[in-house]
Each structure stands twice: as C-alpha cells, then as structure tokens.
Design a protein around this motif. Structure first.
Motif, mmCIF file in Angstrom:
data_model
loop_
_atom_site.group_PDB
_atom_site.id
_atom_site.type_symbol
_atom_site.label_atom_id
_atom_site.label_comp_id
_atom_site.label_asym_id
_atom_site.label_seq_id
_atom_site.Cartn_x
_atom_site.Cartn_y
_atom_site.Cartn_z
ATOM 1 N N SER A 124 7.635 -8.346 -9.580
ATOM 2 C CA SER A 124 6.052 -8.179 -9.601
ATOM 3 C C SER A 124 5.541 -7.343 -10.556
ATOM 4 N N PHE A 125 4.298 -7.161 -11.110
ATOM 5 C CA PHE A 125 3.914 -6.421 -12.022
ATOM 6 C C PHE A 125 3.605 -4.904 -11.200
ATOM 7 N N TYR A 126 3.408 -5.007 -9.935
ATOM 8 C CA TYR A 126 2.975 -3.874 -9.084
ATOM 9 C C TYR A 126 3.836 -3.522 -8.174
ATOM 10 N N GLU A 127 3.985 -2.327 -7.786
ATOM 11 C CA GLU A 127 4.902 -1.838 -6.629
ATOM 12 C C GLU A 127 4.439 -0.576 -6.400
ATOM 13 N N CYS A 128 3.988 -0.410 -4.961
ATOM 14 C CA CYS A 128 3.385 0.806 -4.489
ATOM 15 C C CYS A 128 4.325 1.688 -4.615
ATOM 16 N N THR A 129 4.162 3.006 -5.146
ATOM 17 C CA THR A 129 5.067 3.999 -5.265
ATOM 18 C C THR A 129 4.970 5.079 -3.886
ATOM 19 N N ASP A 188 5.104 5.986 0.057
ATOM 20 C CA ASP A 188 6.020 5.635 1.095
ATOM 21 C C ASP A 188 5.665 5.061 2.077
ATOM 22 N N HIS A 189 4.775 3.776 2.020
ATOM 23 C CA HIS A 189 4.384 3.381 3.211
ATOM 24 C C HIS A 189 4.594 1.598 3.487
ATOM 25 N N GLY A 190 5.572 1.405 2.548
ATOM 26 C CA GLY A 190 6.172 -0.182 2.547
ATOM 27 C C GLY A 190 5.108 -0.971 2.456
ATOM 28 N N SER A 191 5.408 -2.038 3.029
ATOM 29 C CA SER A 191 4.666 -3.493 2.605
ATOM 30 C C SER A 191 3.169 -3.461 3.260
ATOM 31 N N GLU A 192 2.975 -2.297 4.292
ATOM 32 C CA GLU A 192 1.614 -2.241 4.820
ATOM 33 C C GLU A 192 0.853 -1.814 3.838
ATOM 34 N N CYS A 193 0.923 -1.415 2.684
ATOM 35 C CA CYS A 193 0.023 -0.816 1.728
ATOM 36 C C CYS A 193 -0.991 -1.876 1.144
ATOM 37 N N LEU A 194 -2.416 -1.521 1.758
ATOM 38 C CA LEU A 194 -3.644 -2.546 1.571
ATOM 39 C C LEU A 194 -3.676 -2.883 0.014
ATOM 40 N N ILE A 195 -3.538 -1.804 -0.876
ATOM 41 C CA ILE A 195 -3.721 -1.775 -2.199
ATOM 42 C C ILE A 195 -2.640 -3.070 -2.803
ATOM 43 N N GLN A 196 -1.468 -2.755 -2.533
ATOM 44 C CA GLN A 196 -0.289 -3.594 -2.814
ATOM 45 C C GLN A 196 -0.516 -5.086 -2.493
ATOM 46 N N GLN A 197 -1.155 -5.423 -1.174
ATOM 47 C CA GLN A 197 -1.363 -6.662 -0.662
ATOM 48 C C GLN A 197 -2.459 -7.387 -1.536
ATOM 49 N N VAL A 198 -3.419 -6.433 -2.084
ATOM 50 C CA VAL A 198 -4.415 -7.193 -2.690
ATOM 51 C C VAL A 198 -3.801 -7.459 -4.257
ATOM 52 N N VAL A 199 -3.093 -6.738 -4.758
ATOM 53 C CA VAL A 199 -2.535 -6.859 -6.137
ATOM 54 C C VAL A 199 -1.444 -8.100 -5.961
ATOM 55 N N LEU A 200 -0.881 -8.004 -5.146
ATOM 56 C CA LEU A 200 0.135 -9.133 -4.740
ATOM 57 C C LEU A 200 -0.520 -10.548 -4.806
ATOM 58 N N ASP A 201 -1.427 -10.353 -3.898
ATOM 59 C CA ASP A 201 -2.269 -11.834 -3.732
ATOM 60 C C ASP A 201 -2.849 -12.362 -5.163
ATOM 61 N N ALA A 202 -3.549 -11.310 -5.970
ATOM 62 C CA ALA A 202 -4.015 -11.763 -7.256
ATOM 63 C C ALA A 202 -2.735 -12.424 -7.975
#
Length: 127
Positions: free
Chosen positions: A88-93, A95-109
């Motif tokens: 993936s281009f993006y990885e939340c740095t 420490d709140h795991g896969s619950e990161c709302l920002i990461q979810q948006v970017v991964l969906d894109a």
C-alpha cells in the motif's frame, strides 16, 4: 502518490512490445535507444517484467524480449505491480491499528484506483 521512473519506462516498453511484431524479439539496445535511457538500467527493469511473467527473454543472435502473455491480458496494474510491488502507498504511523479512519479512506481510494488500472489494458492504447 508518485510512481518511479522505472514504472514509467516499463509502461512505455510494454506499449512498444504490444505494437511490435509478436514473432520477433526486440533487443534491449533498441528499447534503450527508443526511450533514451541507459541499457544497463533498462535491463534491470526488464528482469522485473520477466520475473513477473509479462515478457520473456529470448537468447541468441536475434534475441531480445517479447510478450509472454497476450497483449489483451496485460493490464496497467500488472506492469505497475511488477515494478513497484503490491504494498500500500499509505500506512498509518500512529498506534491505533486498522481502526484508523484516515487509513480506511486512503486504502479505499487505492482499491478503486487498482480496480481501474486492472481493467485498463496496455493494448487499449493502440485501438
């Protein structure tokens, strides 16, 4: 997000191979001259395309490279992943795991972009 120069070259090489006679190999020298790039650098990138099963290397006097798959079966995503990998281009740095709302948006894109690139074939460019 930005793709590497190798991905740019790989996409152009694949377009050149799609437009070439499928029964003839294209030398790395011809490809390097056409793209105005170092033959050594291009050879390393071509090895990645061979490893991914998109092209084949042909030895001998008339050796070079040719498509391994039908041109209609080679997607932009296939070429991009052969060079860039599948991470993936993006990885939340934080420490709140896969619950990161920002990461979810970017991964969906990213998933939407990958789907588009999977459906877009290199051969579509010459039709």
């Amino acid at each position: 997000m930005k793709y590497s120069q190798a991905t740019d070259y790989a996409l152009h090489v694949m377009l050149h191979l799609v437009m070439s006679d499928p029964d003839k190999s294209v030398s790395v020298q011809t490809l390097a001259e056409r793209l105005n790039v170092s033959r050594t650098y291009l050879s390393k990138m071509m090895a990645q395309l061979v490893k991914a099963g998109l092209i084949q290397s042909v030895s001998g006097v008339n050796g070079g490279y040719r498509l391994r798959k039908r041109s209609e079966d080679i997607s932009f995503l296939d070429v991009i992943q052969a060079i860039e990998g599948t991470a993936s281009f993006y990885e939340c740095t934080l420490d709140h795991g896969s619950e990161c709302l920002i990461q979810q948006v970017v991964l969906d894109a990213e998933r939407q972009m990958e789907e588009y690139l999977q459906h877009k074939k290199i051969a579509d460019l010459i039709q």
